[in-house]
Each structure stands twice: as C-alpha cells, then as structure tokens.
Design a protein around this motif. Structure first.
Motif, PDB file in Angstrom:
ATOM      1  N   UNK A  86      42.814  41.211  45.748  1.00 53.54           N
ATOM      2  CA  UNK A  86      42.339  39.948  45.196  1.00 53.54           C
ATOM      3  C   UNK A  86      42.565  39.917  43.686  1.00 53.54           C
ATOM      4  N   UNK A  87      42.316  41.041  43.027  1.00 53.83           N
ATOM      5  CA  UNK A  87      42.534  41.113  41.574  1.00 53.83           C
ATOM      6  C   UNK A  87      44.002  40.882  41.236  1.00 53.83           C
ATOM      7  N   UNK A  88      44.896  41.412  42.055  1.00 55.32           N
ATOM      8  CA  UNK A  88      46.322  41.212  41.812  1.00 55.32           C
ATOM      9  C   UNK A  88      46.688  39.741  41.965  1.00 55.32           C
ATOM     10  N   UNK A  89      46.105  39.077  42.938  1.00 60.15           N
ATOM     11  CA  UNK A  89      46.379  37.647  43.129  1.00 60.15           C
ATOM     12  C   UNK A  89      45.796  36.817  41.980  1.00 60.15           C
ATOM     13  N   UNK A  90      44.624  37.227  41.485  1.00 59.99           N
ATOM     14  CA  UNK A  90      44.028  36.538  40.332  1.00 59.99           C
ATOM     15  C   UNK A  90      44.928  36.693  39.111  1.00 59.99           C
ATOM     16  N   UNK A  91      45.451  37.891  38.902  1.00 59.82           N
ATOM     17  CA  UNK A  91      46.351  38.131  37.770  1.00 59.82           C
ATOM     18  C   UNK A  91      47.613  37.266  37.886  1.00 59.82           C
ATOM     19  N   UNK A  92      48.105  37.082  39.093  1.00 63.43           N
ATOM     20  CA  UNK A  92      49.269  36.215  39.296  1.00 63.43           C
ATOM     21  C   UNK A  92      48.913  34.767  38.968  1.00 63.43           C
ATOM     22  N   UNK A  93      47.724  34.340  39.364  1.00 65.83           N
ATOM     23  CA  UNK A  93      47.278  32.982  39.013  1.00 65.83           C
ATOM     24  C   UNK A  93      47.268  32.802  37.502  1.00 65.83           C
TER      25      UNK A  93
ATOM     26  N   UNK B 110      43.185  23.351  37.188  1.00 62.03           N
ATOM     27  CA  UNK B 110      44.452  23.988  37.582  1.00 62.03           C
ATOM     28  C   UNK B 110      44.184  25.416  38.053  1.00 62.03           C
ATOM     29  N   UNK B 111      43.286  26.124  37.357  1.00 58.84           N
ATOM     30  CA  UNK B 111      42.961  27.501  37.750  1.00 58.84           C
ATOM     31  C   UNK B 111      42.371  27.536  39.153  1.00 58.84           C
ATOM     32  N   UNK B 112      41.492  26.626  39.441  1.00 56.43           N
ATOM     33  CA  UNK B 112      40.881  26.596  40.782  1.00 56.43           C
ATOM     34  C   UNK B 112      41.921  26.249  41.847  1.00 56.43           C
ATOM     35  N   UNK B 113      42.863  25.376  41.506  1.00 52.32           N
ATOM     36  CA  UNK B 113      43.959  25.054  42.423  1.00 52.32           C
ATOM     37  C   UNK B 113      44.784  26.318  42.720  1.00 52.32           C
ATOM     38  N   UNK B 114      45.078  27.073  41.665  1.00 53.59           N
ATOM     39  CA  UNK B 114      45.851  28.313  41.830  1.00 53.59           C
ATOM     40  C   UNK B 114      45.060  29.342  42.647  1.00 53.59           C
TER      41      UNK B 114
END
Length: 121
Positions: free
Chosen positions: A54-61, A29-33
């Motif tokens: 990119x860090x902000x998008x990772x935090x959203x994931x 699921x994490x990889x999908x996000x």
C-alpha cells in the motif's frame, strides 16, 4: 519514502505544496489517485498503519499527482503481490496514455512485452 508524521493523503499532496499551482485542489486529485490505487479507504492513516504494498502505491500516487511529463520507474512491480502489481502497472499505463513518457526498468518479461519499446541490455 513517505513522511510518517503525515496522513496518506497529506503525503500524496506534499509535492504540490511547493509547485506554482498551489491554489489547485490537490486533495481531490490525490483522493482520485488513491482510489485508482485501491487505498482510498486508508487516506487518513499514517504510513506505519498500512502495508508495504500500500505504501508503494501511495508513493506512486504522489509521483503521478501533478501529471509529470516524464516518469522513471525502477522495478515498480518487483516486490508486490499480483493484484497490487496490476494496479501499479495500470496506473503507469494510464500515465502514458495521458501523455507522459514512462520509462521502466523491469525483469518482468511479460510486462516489458506490453511496452511500446524495449531496450534489452
């Protein structure tokens, strides 16, 4: 804040480690996000090796990983370039379409106009 000692995918999965559904395959699921967020190619990097956007998008994931019922986002696109902002916005729209109550504080009038409801103060 992302844990600098963990990879991006480990950061996204971290919250699921403490949930009742620990046996679920959260990494898939994490990889999908991460793919939706446009950072899957960086899944094995550490936070210091990616950009702020990119860090902000990772935090959203990480926030959306377990499909929360309520999402609170304060200026989620405020410090992002146009492409990253579109990705973040679409992820929040998708969360709402999947049943989450998404509450956003924003100064972006165009994005606010696309919301179901607005409260202006």
């Amino acid at each position: 804040m992302l844990d600098p000692a963990q990879t991006i995918v480990e950061n996204v999965c971290e919250g699921a480690l403490y949930s009742a559904s620990r046996g679920k395959n959260w990494e898939a699921r994490a990889k999908e996000m991460l793919e939706q967020a446009g950072v899957l190619a960086r899944f094995d990097h550490r936070p210091g090796e990616i950009s702020g956007g990119q860090a902000q998008r990772v935090a959203l994931c990480r926030a959306l990983l377990k499909r929360p019922a309520i999402v609170l986002a304060d200026e989620p696109t405020g410090n992002l370039d146009a492409d990253s902002a579109s990705v973040v916005w679409q992820m929040l729209v998708t969360a709402a379409q999947e049943g989450a109550c998404v509450i956003i504080a924003t100064h972006d009038k165009a994005r606010a106009a696309s919301c179901d409801e607005q409260v202006i103060v």
